[in-house]
Design a protein around this motif. Structure first.
Motif, mmCIF file in Angstrom:
data_model
loop_
_atom_site.group_PDB
_atom_site.id
_atom_site.type_symbol
_atom_site.label_atom_id
_atom_site.label_comp_id
_atom_site.label_asym_id
_atom_site.label_seq_id
_atom_site.Cartn_x
_atom_site.Cartn_y
_atom_site.Cartn_z
ATOM 1 N N LEU A 158 -56.762 -6.226 -22.591
ATOM 2 C CA LEU A 158 -57.671 -6.910 -21.674
ATOM 3 C C LEU A 158 -56.896 -7.698 -20.621
ATOM 4 O O LEU A 158 -55.878 -8.329 -20.930
ATOM 5 C CB LEU A 158 -58.572 -7.878 -22.440
ATOM 6 C CG LEU A 158 -59.635 -7.284 -23.360
ATOM 7 C CD1 LEU A 158 -60.359 -8.410 -24.090
ATOM 8 C CD2 LEU A 158 -60.619 -6.437 -22.580
ATOM 9 N N PRO A 159 -57.369 -7.717 -19.383
ATOM 10 C CA PRO A 159 -56.757 -8.607 -18.384
ATOM 11 C C PRO A 159 -57.083 -10.056 -18.722
ATOM 12 O O PRO A 159 -58.111 -10.333 -19.367
ATOM 13 C CB PRO A 159 -57.414 -8.165 -17.076
ATOM 14 C CG PRO A 159 -58.695 -7.520 -17.480
ATOM 15 C CD PRO A 159 -58.455 -6.893 -18.815
ATOM 16 N N PRO A 160 -56.244 -10.988 -18.298
ATOM 17 C CA PRO A 160 -56.471 -12.405 -18.640
ATOM 18 C C PRO A 160 -57.846 -12.916 -18.216
ATOM 19 O O PRO A 160 -58.456 -13.725 -18.918
ATOM 20 C CB PRO A 160 -55.348 -13.135 -17.881
ATOM 21 C CG PRO A 160 -54.289 -12.105 -17.684
ATOM 22 C CD PRO A 160 -55.005 -10.794 -17.539
ATOM 23 N N GLU A 161 -58.339 -12.439 -17.078
ATOM 24 C CA GLU A 161 -59.637 -12.913 -16.578
ATOM 25 C C GLU A 161 -60.772 -12.530 -17.525
ATOM 26 O O GLU A 161 -61.770 -13.253 -17.636
ATOM 27 C CB GLU A 161 -59.908 -12.341 -15.185
ATOM 28 C CG GLU A 161 -58.913 -12.772 -14.116
ATOM 29 C CD GLU A 161 -57.615 -11.999 -14.163
ATOM 30 O OE1 GLU A 161 -56.665 -12.398 -13.461
ATOM 31 O OE2 GLU A 161 -57.536 -10.996 -14.918
ATOM 32 N N THR A 162 -60.636 -11.399 -18.195
ATOM 33 C CA THR A 162 -61.657 -10.965 -19.155
ATOM 34 C C THR A 162 -61.508 -11.672 -20.489
ATOM 35 O O THR A 162 -62.496 -11.997 -21.156
ATOM 36 C CB THR A 162 -61.582 -9.434 -19.359
ATOM 37 O OG1 THR A 162 -61.707 -8.795 -18.092
ATOM 38 C CG2 THR A 162 -62.692 -8.947 -20.271
ATOM 39 N N LEU A 163 -60.273 -11.919 -20.888
ATOM 40 C CA LEU A 163 -60.033 -12.585 -22.167
ATOM 41 C C LEU A 163 -60.482 -14.043 -22.129
ATOM 42 O O LEU A 163 -60.876 -14.610 -23.152
ATOM 43 C CB LEU A 163 -58.550 -12.510 -22.526
ATOM 44 C CG LEU A 163 -58.187 -13.009 -23.926
ATOM 45 C CD1 LEU A 163 -58.708 -12.068 -24.995
ATOM 46 C CD2 LEU A 163 -56.675 -13.180 -24.069
ATOM 47 N N ASN A 164 -60.447 -14.658 -20.971
ATOM 48 C CA ASN A 164 -60.767 -16.079 -20.850
ATOM 49 C C ASN A 164 -62.215 -16.359 -21.268
ATOM 50 O O ASN A 164 -63.140 -15.645 -20.879
ATOM 51 C CB ASN A 164 -60.553 -16.526 -19.402
ATOM 52 C CG ASN A 164 -60.475 -18.039 -19.274
ATOM 53 O OD1 ASN A 164 -60.202 -18.752 -20.246
ATOM 54 N ND2 ASN A 164 -60.714 -18.536 -18.074
ATOM 55 N N ARG A 165 -62.379 -17.398 -22.093
ATOM 56 C CA ARG A 165 -63.685 -17.795 -22.623
ATOM 57 C C ARG A 165 -64.304 -16.682 -23.468
ATOM 58 O O ARG A 165 -65.486 -16.367 -23.362
ATOM 59 C CB ARG A 165 -64.634 -18.184 -21.506
ATOM 60 C CG ARG A 165 -64.620 -19.662 -21.131
ATOM 61 C CD ARG A 165 -63.290 -20.118 -20.606
ATOM 62 N NE ARG A 165 -63.348 -21.499 -20.116
ATOM 63 C CZ ARG A 165 -62.342 -22.131 -19.545
ATOM 64 N NH1 ARG A 165 -61.170 -21.523 -19.408
ATOM 65 N NH2 ARG A 165 -62.458 -23.373 -19.136
ATOM 66 N N ILE A 166 -63.520 -16.094 -24.324
ATOM 67 C CA ILE A 166 -63.991 -15.052 -25.227
ATOM 68 C C ILE A 166 -64.052 -15.604 -26.647
ATOM 69 O O ILE A 166 -63.267 -16.480 -27.012
ATOM 70 C CB ILE A 166 -63.076 -13.812 -25.158
ATOM 71 C CG1 ILE A 166 -63.795 -12.547 -25.616
ATOM 72 C CG2 ILE A 166 -61.804 -14.014 -25.973
ATOM 73 C CD1 ILE A 166 -63.005 -11.281 -25.351
ATOM 74 N N LEU A 167 -65.022 -15.142 -27.424
ATOM 75 C CA LEU A 167 -65.130 -15.503 -28.844
ATOM 76 C C LEU A 167 -64.860 -14.254 -29.671
ATOM 77 O O LEU A 167 -65.606 -13.269 -29.578
ATOM 78 C CB LEU A 167 -66.519 -16.048 -29.163
ATOM 79 C CG LEU A 167 -66.839 -16.249 -30.656
ATOM 80 C CD1 LEU A 167 -65.930 -17.313 -31.268
ATOM 81 C CD2 LEU A 167 -68.314 -16.627 -30.852
ATOM 82 N N LEU A 168 -63.785 -14.296 -30.456
ATOM 83 C CA LEU A 168 -63.440 -13.186 -31.345
ATOM 84 C C LEU A 168 -64.128 -13.442 -32.683
ATOM 85 O O LEU A 168 -63.768 -14.373 -33.417
ATOM 86 C CB LEU A 168 -61.929 -13.103 -31.526
ATOM 87 C CG LEU A 168 -61.115 -12.940 -30.232
ATOM 88 C CD1 LEU A 168 -59.619 -13.007 -30.540
ATOM 89 C CD2 LEU A 168 -61.472 -11.648 -29.531
ATOM 90 N N LEU A 169 -65.100 -12.632 -32.993
ATOM 91 C CA LEU A 169 -65.916 -12.835 -34.190
ATOM 92 C C LEU A 169 -65.649 -11.699 -35.168
ATOM 93 O O LEU A 169 -65.903 -10.528 -34.877
ATOM 94 C CB LEU A 169 -67.394 -12.865 -33.799
ATOM 95 C CG LEU A 169 -68.396 -13.422 -34.811
ATOM 96 C CD1 LEU A 169 -68.066 -14.866 -35.161
ATOM 97 C CD2 LEU A 169 -69.812 -13.328 -34.243
ATOM 98 N N GLY A 170 -65.100 -12.042 -36.330
ATOM 99 C CA GLY A 170 -64.778 -11.009 -37.309
ATOM 100 C C GLY A 170 -64.411 -11.602 -38.646
ATOM 101 O O GLY A 170 -64.397 -12.824 -38.829
#
Length: 294
Positions: A10-22
């Protein structure tokens, strides 16, 4: 749903403010740190894990972080609003200012990645409000502002897999991109072990998992209990421990207890049948492609 390793693309702009739920132990923390290290390398910056800095080095970095990429992992339940702005009386006595902890001060000035783990374990309402402001506006308290050059990544466990996990409020979820993630493949896990541990792990674990990929991650049937269960994290711990035990020639009863204590009796008994077979352990301790070459 995507594999946790796929976020590396993922590019940094897409990763920013992401919640990894698992599920627990699938590699959310490891992969996020790997992403930060790789991004620092791509940008030609020096990677700095703020958890490893002493106070003197942290104060120097807070004053000048040019050419650095900082990384900080915190457990969300351990962060409280009062931790961010500490009251400090001004000489006049009738007003106060607020101090910011040095590592948060660094995040207000530097390029980096701020990883907030265990987000679904937050219980207090005031903590949740704190994270609303942090995620949406990049600020918290009276004086702390997050640098716009800092990527914010959050992670949490599914309530079905952790008794401490709870659903998140809708307003907070609306501020995030939610990624449901699953474990890496066995090949990805084996490659990670090679990179991180070199020859200091038991490769028989990798060969067993290649024979039965479903054993890499078997979530517990109940969200709480006393029985271990297999995850990429517990296989990693077991592979390292078995390498150490092999060096001291531990007896089979001790080895069995270590196996059960990491991946549980059901999966552990299957692994032991494989591991304690007549195949010499040196067969697995050769170079990473030994099995294919023999």
């Amino acid at each position: 749903m995507v594999r946790i390793t796929q976020i590396l693309s993922l590019p940094p702009e897409t990763l920013n403010r992401i919640l990894l739920l698992g599920g627990p132990g699938i590699g959310k923390t490891e992969i996020t740190e790997q992403y930060a290290r790789e991004l620092a390398r791509k940008e030609g910056r020096t990677f700095v894990d703020l958890d490893l800095l002493d106070d003197t080095a942290a104060r120097r970095l807070a004053e000048d972080c040019e050419g650095h990429f900082v990384y900080l992992r915190v457990a969300a339940p351990h962060i409280f609003p009062e931790d961010v702005s500490i009251p400090k009386p001004i000489a006049s006595g009738d007003v106060i200012d607020f101090l910011t902890p040095v590592r948060l001060k660094i995040l207000s000035r530097c390029r980096g990645l701020f990883f907030i783990d265990e987000m679904t374990n937050v219980k207090r309402a005031d903590q949740r409000v704190f994270f609303y402001s942090l995620v949406q506006e990049g600020k918290a308290g009276w004086s702390w502002r997050l640098s716009p050059d800092v990527i914010v990544v959050l992670a949490g466990n599914l309530p079905s897999m952790s008794v401490d996990a709870e659903p998140l409020p809708a307003p907070l979820l609306n501020r995030l991109t939610v990624f449901n993630v699953e474990p890496p493949t066995v090949d990805e896990w084996c490659a990670y072990m090679e990179r991180k541990y070199g020859d200091a792990w038991e490769r028989a674990v990798c060969e067993f998992l290649k024979e039965g990929p479903s054993f890499l991650f078997e979530p517990p049937k109940e969200p709480e209990g006393l029985e271990a269960y297999p995850t990429p994290r517990s296989w990693t711990r077991l592979a390292v421990q078995l390498h150490i035990l092999g060096g001291i020639k531990a007896d089979e009863d001790l080895v069995a207890e270590v196996v059960y204590g990491n991946v549980g009796r059901s999966t552990g008994s299957k692994f032991l049948n494989f591991y304690l077979s007549r195949v010499p352990k040196e067969f697995f301790r050769k170079a990473s492609r030994a099995v294919e070459n023999v």
